[in-house]
Design a protein around this motif. Structure first.
Motif, PDB file in Angstrom:
ATOM      1  N   ARG A  38      -4.266   4.114  -6.863  1.00 23.44           N
ATOM      2  CA  ARG A  38      -4.901   5.435  -6.772  1.00 23.44           C
ATOM      3  C   ARG A  38      -4.221   6.434  -7.698  1.00 23.44           C
ATOM      4  N   CYS A  55      -6.539  13.616  -2.434  1.00 21.64           N
ATOM      5  CA  CYS A  55      -5.069  13.685  -2.489  1.00 21.64           C
ATOM      6  C   CYS A  55      -4.541  14.126  -3.848  1.00 21.64           C
ATOM      7  N   LEU A  69       2.798   7.774   0.988  1.00 14.81           N
ATOM      8  CA  LEU A  69       1.588   7.967   1.778  1.00 14.81           C
ATOM      9  C   LEU A  69       0.515   8.766   1.040  1.00 14.81           C
ATOM     10  N   ARG A  70       0.805  10.002   0.655  1.00 17.98           N
ATOM     11  CA  ARG A  70      -0.213  10.829   0.001  1.00 17.98           C
ATOM     12  C   ARG A  70      -0.711  10.199  -1.293  1.00 17.98           C
ATOM     13  N   ASP A 124     -11.057  11.608  -4.821  1.00 14.01           N
ATOM     14  CA  ASP A 124      -9.864  11.310  -4.022  1.00 14.01           C
ATOM     15  C   ASP A 124      -9.113  12.622  -3.818  1.00 14.01           C
ATOM     16  N   SER A 152      -8.386   6.780   0.308  1.00 14.72           N
ATOM     17  CA  SER A 152      -9.274   7.897  -0.026  1.00 14.72           C
ATOM     18  C   SER A 152      -9.892   7.767  -1.419  1.00 14.72           C
ATOM     19  N   GLN A 193      -0.663   5.136  -0.048  1.00 15.78           N
ATOM     20  CA  GLN A 193      -1.230   4.443   1.106  1.00 15.78           C
ATOM     21  C   GLN A 193      -2.569   4.964   1.606  1.00 15.78           C
ATOM     22  N   ILE A 194      -2.802   6.241   1.545  1.00 15.62           N
ATOM     23  CA  ILE A 194      -4.028   6.803   2.136  1.00 15.62           C
ATOM     24  C   ILE A 194      -5.268   6.179   1.476  1.00 15.62           C
ATOM     25  N   SER A 242      -7.065   1.933  -1.371  1.00 12.94           N
ATOM     26  CA  SER A 242      -5.784   2.518  -0.998  1.00 12.94           C
ATOM     27  C   SER A 242      -4.732   1.847  -1.868  1.00 12.94           C
ATOM     28  N   ASN A 288       0.820  -1.211   0.000  1.00 14.00           N
ATOM     29  CA  ASN A 288       0.000   0.000   0.000  1.00 14.00           C
ATOM     30  C   ASN A 288       0.853   1.260   0.000  1.00 14.00           C
TER      31      ASN A 288
END
Length: 162
Positions: free
Chosen positions: A111, A121, A90-91, A119, A97, A94-95, A107, A56
């Protein structure tokens, strides 16, 4: 720039080769999408959870389990997560969203291909886009395993075949 999705291939293949030892299930949906169940119908394991988390994060970080000693001397299991690429890992990966629907949220590196308008991000100028992805890898979190309709929706949003 790095392809977040292509970066997880080695770890994804490891899971596919060892899914039974990881207490997971692996199968192909009628539409052709590959599913690895790591904890919905399958039991899952600590190692599966570690691999899920690292994938992720687009395999740009590490997850380690360790003992954490509290002030009173008791200890508990702790999870240590580290990355030197927090924005990518992360942004943009992994997040959780990416709203998929049917009580599910996505996730993971997929993405950055889907770039779903909901989403948040990716709602900034110059946001990362994984244009080199040869596959799309999503961690789908929800109460059930995705079916053909969900897989086809994701494939369509990513402009990929399932």
């Amino acid at each position: 720039m790095i392809s977040l999705n292509n970066n997880v291939k080695r770890k994804l293949n490891y899971i596919l080769d060892n899914y039974e030892a990881l207490s997971c299930k692996s199968y192909k949906l009628p539409c052709g999408a590959n599913i690895i169940d790591m904890g919905v119908e399958a039991k899952g394991s600590f190692e599966a959870a570690r691999l899920f988390t690292e994938i992720n994060m687009a395999d740009l970080g590490t997850v380690t389990y360790r003992d954490y000693v509290l002030e009173d001397g008791h200890s508990c299991l702790a999870v240590e997560v580290m990355t030197s690429e927090p924005i990518l890992a992360l942004r943009y990966s992994q997040i959780a969203s990416y709203p998929i629907g049917d009580g599910m949220i996505g996730s993971g590196p997929g993405r950055a291909v889907a770039r779903n308008k909901e989403d948040y991000c990716f709602d900034i100028p110059g946001a990362y886009e994984d244009t080199e992805a040869e596959l799309v890898v999503l961690g789908v979190q929800g109460p059930k395993v995705p079916d053909d309709s969900i897989a086809l929706k994701i494939a369509d949003e990513c402009n990929m075949s399932p």
